[in-house]
Design a protein around this motif. Structure first.
Motif, short mmCIF file in Angstrom:
data_model
loop_
_atom_site.label_atom_id
_atom_site.label_comp_id
_atom_site.label_asym_id
_atom_site.label_seq_id
_atom_site.Cartn_x
_atom_site.Cartn_y
_atom_site.Cartn_z
N LEU A 1 0.81 -1.22 0.00
CA LEU A 1 0.00 0.00 0.00
C LEU A 1 0.84 1.27 0.00
N THR A 2 2.13 1.16 0.37
CA THR A 2 2.97 2.35 0.39
C THR A 2 3.19 2.92 -1.01
N ARG A 3 2.83 2.18 -2.05
CA ARG A 3 2.93 2.71 -3.41
C ARG A 3 1.91 3.83 -3.64
N TRP A 4 0.83 3.80 -2.90
CA TRP A 4 -0.24 4.77 -3.11
C TRP A 4 -0.52 5.66 -1.90
N LEU A 5 -0.16 5.17 -0.70
CA LEU A 5 -0.47 5.91 0.52
C LEU A 5 0.80 6.14 1.32
N ALA B 1 6.45 7.53 1.26
CA ALA B 1 6.44 6.25 0.55
C ALA B 1 7.84 5.90 0.06
#
Length: 520
Positions: free
Chosen positions: A327-331, A502
């Motif tokens: 999820l760190t790719r988007w958040l 991120a």
């Protein structure tokens, strides 16, 4: 800086090194969750005061948490392989001794020694693993170790319940010993020695002052519910702990090579990560101890049924930490961690609405919610620990983070147990008489029969009701603390843009879950 290796390990040798560390990693959550499930049975067999029974868990957490930084320094100075093998060997020996213990005092002493072995095995094993793997291979290796820990944490309670039901509580240490011996054999054969030539030895004054301060504080908090916070000994213990913590801070400012570089706390995001490290202690870890005692000792469940219930709490840790990394790719990491803590707080508040004796199926939802929420920051904490400070301080940052997390868990457990005891005593009211404190302490350790004998004027139903109201109030408090922590963590970690946060996590993927075995 690491001494050069004269020979490159083969893929087969690296594989067995990884297996050795994974076996040690899987054993540690078993020795954390197993005694919690077995505590009512241990109480019936070995007896002991409420303080002595509280030390069954706290002794391990105290020595494990307070010795991690010192063990890491010893591994750098005297050899990572040597410290790993010594730690695993002691861990196996003291675990076997626990199965044979016939006295609660010796049981607690062995638990403390077991924690020392676990700290050495953890520090030496993880440092050794970092020497054998590089780049993405190191990231995968640490992820596998983290998964091994997750398996032990998720299925440890049910495995312990089955063994207790079939063979009695001493059997819970058999699997621990088997895994430790396997780790010892594989490590002795395949692991290569490495050390830091620049290491100058252990900061003994810092290590001793820190460990003694934690010991005095924990003992004072555990003793207070029985004797009162105004008891001279309790006051002396807490004052002594405060003075020793102050001395530790002074020592770390003046020694040439401190265990704890206090200048790291100048980085706001580093402070946020330390708060994040402490959050699972009171939002999740304390439940690993308190809930089995409630299920078995107060509600009368079998150990197997209690272990089955705990799977709902821990199972999300098998998958969701990996999802959090994706999820760190988007958040931003701040958003993911803050959201996870809010979800966990919601689960705690939801659980507080179910009285003691509620249908087990009704508890699955809140337990899963707590586990889901805590799994999101769980998957990012280790990477964030090193990404929020300059690269050259990454080693120091991980050591501080690990100590904050594990020592925080031990302190949180002592404090939460004291709060629960005070709440139970308050709910029992004046009808309990002068033995109200003793009865409350017995209820907190899951000994309903002993509590009833202390206050014969109060029936079993009233005791259970008083305990249930106190447990719900405690969950409300933990929920509120978790919400506050979520806001503070989001504020500190969110001081950079989402994209930068991120990127921080991506750059630290090699370190992600390096220290995950210290979470229990």
């Amino acid at each position: 800086m690491t001494s050069p290796q004269t020979k490159v390990a083969s893929p087969t040798e690296k594989f067995f090194v990884l297996v050795a560390v994974c076996c040690a990693a899987a054993a540690m959550p078993l020795t954390f969750t197993g005694p919690a499930v077995a505590l009512p049975a241990i109480s019936r067999t070995l007896g002991g005061s409420p303080i002595a029974l509280n030390w069954v868990t706290n002794a391990f957490m105290l020595t494990f948490g307070s010795c991690l930084m010192a063990s890491g320094a010893l591994a750098d100075s005297f050899g990572r392989r040597r410290i790993f093998l010594t730690g695993v060997g002691c861990f196996a020996l003291f675990s076997a001794g626990l199965a044979l213990a016939r006295n609660i005092v010796w049981f607690d002493i062995l638990r403390a020694l077991q924690g020392l072995g676990a700290a050495a095995a953890f520090s030496g094993g993880m440092a050794s693993l970092a020497q054998e793997f590089d780049g993405t291979a190191r990231m995968r290796a640490f992820s596998i170790v983290g998964s091994s820990f997750g398996v032990g944490l998720a299925f440890g309670p049910i495995a312990s319940g089955l063994m207790i039901d079939a063979f009695g509580w001493p059997s819970i240490f058999v699997l621990v010993v088997a895994l430790a011996l396997l780790a010892l054999g594989l490590g002795a054969y395949f692991l290569r020695e490495s050390r830091d030539p620049a290491a100058t030895g252990l900061d003994w004054p810092g290590a001793l002052s820190f460990t003694l301060a934690l010991t005095l504080f924990t003992y004072g908090v555990l003793r207070a519910p029985e004797t009162g916070w105004s008891d001279p000994l309790v006051i002396a213990l807490l004052v002594g702990a405060a003075l020793l913590f102050l001395a530790f801070g002074i020592i770390e400012r003046v020694v040439k090579r401190p265990m704890l570089d206090l200048t790291l706390f100048r980085y706001p995001r580093f402070v946020g990560v330390q708060l994040l490290a402490a959050a699972p202690a009171y939002a999740f870890v304390v439940l690993l101890i308190l809930l089995p005692v409630r299920f078995v000792g107060i509600e009368g469940m079998s150990e197997i049924a209690a272990g089955r219930m705990m799977v709902a709490l821990s199972a999300p840790l098998l998958i969701l930490p990996i999802v959090a990394g994706l999820l760190t790719r988007w958040l931003s990491a701040a958003t993911i961690c803050g959201t996870g803590l809010i979800i966990s707080a919601g689960g705690l508040f939801w659980l507080s609405h179910f009285a003691v004796g509620s249908a087990p199926s009704a508890l699955i939802g809140p337990l899963l919610t707590i586990g889901i929420g805590i799994s999101l920051p769980w998957g990012l904490m280790d990477g964030l620990a090193v990404s929020v400070v300059p690269k050259e301080r990454a080693g120091m940052a991980t050591g501080i983070f690990s100590t904050t997390r594990v020592a925080g868990e031990g302190v949180a457990l002592a404090v939460v147990s004291a709060i629960l005891s005070a709440l139970v005593r308050s709910n029992l009211g004046s009808s309990a008489g002068e033995n109200a404190s003793a009865a409350a302490q017995r209820l907190v350790t899951g000994n309903l029969a002993a509590a009833a004998s202390n206050v014969p004027a109060i029936g079993h139903d009233a005791l259970i009701q008083g305990y249930g109201h106190a447990f719900s109030a405690l969950l409300w408090l933990l929920s509120a603390i978790t919400v506050i922590t979520a806001v503070v963590v989001f504020s500190f970690l969110g001081r950079v843009s989402a994209a930068a946060a991120a990127e921080d996590v991506e750059q630290s993927q090699e370190n992600e879950e390096t220290l995950v075995v210290s979470k229990a």
